[in-house]
Design a protein around this motif. Structure first.
Motif: not given
Lengths: 319, 388
Positions: B123-124, B129-131, B135-136, B247-252
């Motif tokens: 999750v971390g 990675g997504i954010s 952001g970049i 768990i994928y929903t939470i990560m995204i």
């Protein structure tokens, strides 16, 4: 100045409009519908669902729903879907419960972080500074719910006081001093928990501001001309280091509505965070959207106030 | 004796490499920061544990089964040995002892902690990675192309496409599809060579379509302002509660709601770097924009991103634990540190290890990420490097 105020008010209103659109879209485009919240309930016949959809305009197209919802919200007539109570009254009632937590938490935050931060800056690199740094990292990193249970175990075992809820049930007959004491004990732990993150961040910030000012030329001059130690630190350095914190009065505004969901659920505290949590579980869209809207208003108002305060306090800033 | 250069000219011609590479310099500074070093060590340990834990607890016949229920063995304190006569063959813990005790169903807490470590780790990293990616891109666009203006027709195309998607989502299929098709046709026409060639010869009445409106920078930064208006944990909670639990929903969702800080850092760095001489030199040499961005500017802008990413991992782990604690998130048979603690809170006075073990684990991991991130910030920021 007036131009600045006008420009930023218009900008904030435009932002607010987009916030309302985005939050409405997020909630309505997500899968599932509030009328399907309990499909196994035998009382929920298709006619009931149909009536429900009609009563809350769920059968209209989205843009009409949007217009209807915000018309009702701005004229203060929004009703909760769960119990048909006026939303604003519900929020106000819960807000009054959350307010003491916010006030006590903010007071604790500010009264603890300033002395700690200033002292760490004055004795930079010493034992006190290093342990304060480590403790503030621990406070940032500790999960709120874990810390809550540590404090509960400690308070209950050490002082034998009840701490869950707003007050002990069935104490209406007790003398007022006793009741006050009881209320204070119940208030202490949740507001302390609400303050932990703030203490950690704010004391670090005070420290870095203070260090910034202490390295300025006029502080060195003050030291060089032989002024007493406390005069240099508290009169020359501290007063100038305080400047950015005036703007923070604006930035704590959003905290008014950000009652912590986790802390309020642990302590069974019927505040705003709990209300939001219950509304999310019940898919009570009007309550969710209204809380979101008020939160956005407070964030925008907070940044506006802090910009204004900055201009008033710091004469070097010209608009 | 050091070898003397043959002549002054040769000395000047010889490539003057810095004595230490950038990494050596970094490592030298990093080693002096003991707290950051401890953070890195704990992080490495956590990483190894999570990977080993994944290997030991997954599969159809895992070595350490986190879901094995042993009702006679419930609520045993840590380091207690199993009562062999009560257990069916194959139910004994592999290690011969319950390292972290058992929970109210007699499940081995050690196995559950190992399983949860992998959840926290992924999750971390995935959320951050997504954010960071978003952001970049956003910050880079605002910083590099920020001064460009958007033409009215581009805004109109976007509005038409969004309206089409909205109408489609509202349930009016034919109308929405028609609007979407019109929007796409317009889009393709305007980027096709034919459309580009015809651009100069727009009919007189349509000239207003090419009026410049907003700047790219304004658009992106106002969008960031809008995102910052949402109380983040509340927003995450709302979205996670509405979407199916996984768990994928939470990560995204965590990733999509936490990119604003990175975008601001990258934008600020890009605005400063754009004016530097080496960028001007690259431009004068005719280097393409993309190459300038990715070869020359991103490596120089990466320091603050790295710091905020490290601290972002810490806060993503905390957010996931909070969501699990509230009962959202990973569905029940799968263990996470948050839901071990949440299950254990009913036995807080009888079985305190169910609260203390996962709580302390989260605290230590998050603390290590925070210390590591702060150490990085001190080293990568030249101003604070001089001061210390």
């Amino acid at each position: 100045m007036l131009a600045f105020i006008g420009r930023s008010v218009i900008q904030k209103i435009v932002t607010l409009f987009f916030v309302s659109v985005v939050s409405f879209a997020i909630i309505h485009i997500a899968p599932g519908e509030p009328s399907q919240v309990d499909p196994l309930n035998p009382k929920f016949t298709p006619e009931m669902v149909q009536r429900f959809r009609q009563a809350f305009h769920l059968d209209r197209p989205l843009y009409e729903q949007y217009a209807l919802f915000y018309r009702d919200l701005l004229s203060g007539r929004t009703l909760s879907w769960k119990d048909s109570q006026p939303v604003l009254a519900k929020i106000w009632e819960r807000f009054l419960n959350s307010l003491p937590l916010f006030v006590v938490g903010t007071l604790i935050t500010w009264t603890v972080s300033f002395p700690v931060g200033v002292r760490s800056a004055i004795f930079r690199g010493g034992l006190y500074d290093r342990s304060a740094t480590l403790i503030s990292y621990v406070l940032i990193s500790i999960p709120g719910f874990f810390f809550a249970y540590l404090l509960i175990i400690f308070a209950v075992n050490r002082f034998q006081v009840p701490v869950i809820g707003i007050q002990t049930f069935g104490l209406t007959e007790a003398p007022w001093l006793f009741r006050l004491n009881d209320r204070l004990w119940h208030l202490l732990l949740p507001s302390l928990l609400g303050a932990t993150g703030g203490i950690a961040v704010l004391s670090r910030y005070v420290r870095s501001q203070m260090l910034e000012v202490e390295s300025q030329d006029y502080v060195r001059t003050a030291r060089a001309k032989g002024l007493p130690w406390e005069m240099v630190h508290y009169k020359h350095a501290l007063r100038n280091a305080l400047l950015p914190f005036v703007t923070m009065f604006g930035l704590i505004l959003p905290g008014l509505i950000g009652g912590s969901v986790i802390i309020e659920s642990i302590f069974s505290w019927p505040g705003l965070g709990r209300l939001a949590y219950e509304a999310i579980l019940a898919r009570d869209y009007p309550v969710i959207l209204t809380i979101n809207f008020i939160a956005a208003v407070l964030v925008l108002a907070g940044t506006f106030v802090s910009d204004l305060l900055y201009v008033i306090v710091d004469p070097r800033i010209r608009l | 004796m050091s070898p003397e250069p043959a002549s002054p000219a040769a000395y000047l011609e010889a490539p003057s490499r810095p004595k230490r590479t950038r990494f050596q310099e970094f490592w030298r500074l990093f080693r002096r920061n003991r707290m950051a070093l401890a953070g890195l060590a704990v992080f490495a340990l956590f990483f190894v544990m999570a990977v080993i834990g994944l290997a030991l607890t997954s599969g159809s016949r895992p070595l350490l089964d986190p879901a094995r229920v042993r009702l006679p063995e419930k609520l045993l304190p840590p380091l207690s040995t199993p009562h062999h006569p009560l257990l069916a063959p194959g139910e004994e813990p592999v290690l011969g002892v319950y390292l972290c005790g058992t929970d109210d169903l007699g499940r081995d807490v050690f196995a559950r902690m190992l399983q949860g470590a992998w959840v926290s780790l992924t999750v971390g990293f995935v959320a951050v990675g997504i954010s960071v990616a978003i952001g970049i891109v956003m910050g880079g666009l605002a910083g590099f192309y920020g001064q460009r203006r958007i033409r009215l027709e581009q805004l109109l195309v976007t509005a038409v496409l969004l309206a089409g998607a909205g109408i489609l989502a509202a349930g009016r299929r034919p109308l929405g599809a028609a609007v979407l098709i019109i929007g796409h046709a317009w889009l393709f026409w305007s980027i096709s060579p034919w459309g580009l060639r015809r651009r100069r010869a727009l009919p007189a009445g349509l000239g207003f379509l090419r009026r410049d409106t907003l700047m790219v920078d304004t658009l992106i930064m106002r969008f960031v302002d809008i995102m910052l208006c949402f109380p983040s944990f509340f927003l995450i909670l709302t979205v996670v509660a509405l979407l199916p639990a996984s768990i994928y929903t939470i990560m995204i969702v965590i990733g999509l709601t936490s990119w604003e800080g990175t975008a601001r850092f990258v934008r600020a760095e890009f605005l400063a770097l754009r004016e530097q001489d080496f960028v001007a030199a690259a431009r004068a040499l005719g280097v393409s924009n993309l190459r300038i961005i990715f070869r020359h500017m991103v490596p120089n802008a990466v320091a603050p991103v790295l710091v905020s990413a490290t601290i972002g991992i810490a806060s993503a782990i905390l957010t996931e634990a909070g969501l699990s604690f509230l009962g959202f998130g990973v569905p029940p048979p799968h263990a996470t540190w948050g839901n071990i603690l949440s299950d254990g809170k009913r036995f807080i006075f009888d079985a305190p290890w169910l609260t203390f073990i996962p709580g302390a684990a989260i605290l230590i991991v998050v603390l290590s990420f925070n210390l590591f991130g702060e150490g990085l910030r001190d080293i990568l920021n030249p101003r604070s490097r001089e001061r210390n």
